[in-house]
Design an enzyme around this catalytic site. Structure first.
Site, PDB file in Angstrom:
ATOM      1  N   VAL A 303       0.846  -1.192   0.000  1.00  0.00           N
ATOM      2  CA  VAL A 303       0.000   0.000   0.000  1.00  0.00           C
ATOM      3  C   VAL A 303       0.878   1.237   0.000  1.00  0.00           C
ATOM      4  CG1 VAL A 303      -1.900  -1.129   1.208  1.00  0.00           C
ATOM      5  CG2 VAL A 303      -0.111  -0.004   2.518  1.00  0.00           C
ATOM      6  N   ASP A 304       0.297   2.365  -0.408  1.00  0.00           N
ATOM      7  CA  ASP A 304       1.056   3.613  -0.328  1.00  0.00           C
ATOM      8  C   ASP A 304       1.026   4.115   1.116  1.00  0.00           C
ATOM      9  OD1 ASP A 304      -1.482   4.460  -0.074  1.00  0.00           O
ATOM     10  OD2 ASP A 304      -1.514   5.781  -1.807  1.00  0.00           O
TER      11      ASP A 304
END
Length: 409
Positions: A303-304
């Site tokens: 995920v960012d």
């Protein structure tokens, strides 16, 4: 899919596009709806019969017909239709729900048409339109700012939590959120020519075999290898017994047919549909049945950094007061120099940690954050009637502005 030309003639100053010209460009470039890419119902249904697993079942039906086993062929056909119908029905319900939500949340924008500001659906925007960007609005197309200044939240596109200041000449993209300010901008790209549209198109056209298909293929492969060994042995023994070709051929076809798990796809589809219904009750709406299985088979999730694992909101973590002040008084003064509402993330952080203002102070005037001076300020009167200025942002020292980086965090 229509594209946008490299150069679009700008509308006359302060007039905007005429309705006739806007309609002409709408016919040329198409509606500004790249984010919501839909396929026809018949095409989606037809795709259910063209996937690799249905093709295996269709091959099994052909083999059964060759063998003259019409009842067995009919049963496999029923399983094939049931599998396709169930998957199509479940995904159609999810798409209908998403479409209803999309219509409720349809973007509106203010555009300059025929010399007057008009509220339009974002789908009607065309390159060359002059639009107004204001607090809380979502940028509906790729634009270039002509005047004014805004604070842009581009986290949906870039993953950055901190918004950026934008002024005349700045390019911004569809999907950005206006956190503060107001500006006038010219549309430079719409539909699939926007940065967001190009990304959405890449996602839409990306095709990978789902984990469910891979699992079924593995089962088919194991069965094919096992049955292939038995088929070779069986055919070899048949030749040893000097059976005719007409007698050997059905044996080979039966061995091939045994490699196709005719009921397995329907079993997978039923399990996925049941899981999708359970997820829907918890507020999760899978648009595709295969997404349920894909999520369940993840080993590593990348995920960012911001807005995914966090709330994408700033918060005051620590206050270091100068001599003569304490944490409560600093937060109380900061609250006076912050707006009562709006989407400015720093003002929101201050409001979230606000303390009562020091006794005896009365707010006379508040000046919102100015991107040119890089500060917000409040004029207050103390109990003696003396005027005091509270500055939040850039600090002034000896008549010159000096950036105080910690003042706005």
């Amino acid at each position: 899919m229509a594209g946008n030309p490299a150069v679009i003639s700008s509308p006359q100053k302060d007039i905007g596009l005429s309705t006739q010209e806007a309609n002409r460009r709408l016919q040329t470039f198409g509606p500004n709806s790249a984010i919501d890419v839909e396929e026809s119902t018949w095409r989606l249904l037809w795709a259910k019969f063209l996937a690799p697993i249905p093709c295996l079942l269709e091959g099994a039906i052909v083999l059964q017909i060759i063998l003259g086993e019409y009842i067995e062929a009919s049963l496999i056909a029923v399983l094939l239709i049931f599998n396709a119908t169930l998957g199509f029905f479940q995904e159609s319900r999810a798409r209908a729900t998403l479409e209803a939500l999309r219509k409720r949340l349809a973007l509106k924008t203010t555009a300059l048409r025929d010399g007057a500001w008009t509220i339009l659906s974002a789908e009607k925007l065309v390159p060359g339109d002059i639009i107004k960007l204001s607090l809380g609005s979502v940028v509906a197309a790729d634009v270039r700012l002509k005047s004014g200044s805004v604070l842009l939240d581009q986290s949906m596109l870039t993953g950055e939590s901190l918004p950026v200041e934008a002024g005349p000449g700045h390019d911004t993209y569809a999907g950005a959120l206006i956190r503060r300010g107001e500006a006038v901008a010219e549309v430079t790209a719409t539909d699939h020519a926007t940065k967001f549209g190009k990304t959405a198109e890449l996602v839409r056209t990306a095709h990978n075999a789902s984990s469910q298909q891979q699992a079924i293929f593995r089962v088919v492969l194991y069965l094919a290898i096992t049955n292939g060994i038995f088929a070779v042995a069986l055919i070899g023994y048949s030749i040893f017994l000097k059976l005719s070709v007409e007698e050997i051929l059905p044996l080979g076809l039966i061995a091939v047919l045994a490699s196709v798990p005719v009921a397995l796809p329907a079993t997978f589809t039923l399990a996925a549909a049941n899981s999708a219904q359970k997820l829907a009750k918890t507020g999760v709406l899978p648009a595709r049945l295969s997404a349920v299985d894909e999520a369940a088979t993840m080993n590593v999730l990348c995920v960012d950094k911001t807005g995914t694992l966090t709330q994408n909101e700033l918060a005051i973590a620590k206050v270091v007061p100068f001599d003569g002040y304490d944490e409560n008084s600093v937060l109380g003064l900061a609250r006076l120099a912050s707006s009562d509402g709006g989407l400015d993330p720093i003002d929101a952080a201050v409001r979230g940690s606000a303390r009562p203002a020091p006794a005896g102070l009365r707010l006379e005037r508040f000046t919102p954050f100015d991107p040119n001076t890089k500060m917000a300020q409040a004029m207050v009167l103390d109990s003696s009637g003396s005027q005091r200025t509270i500055i939040k942002g850039r600090l002034f020292l000896r008549g010159k502005s000096q950036p105080l980086h910690t003042a706005r965090h």
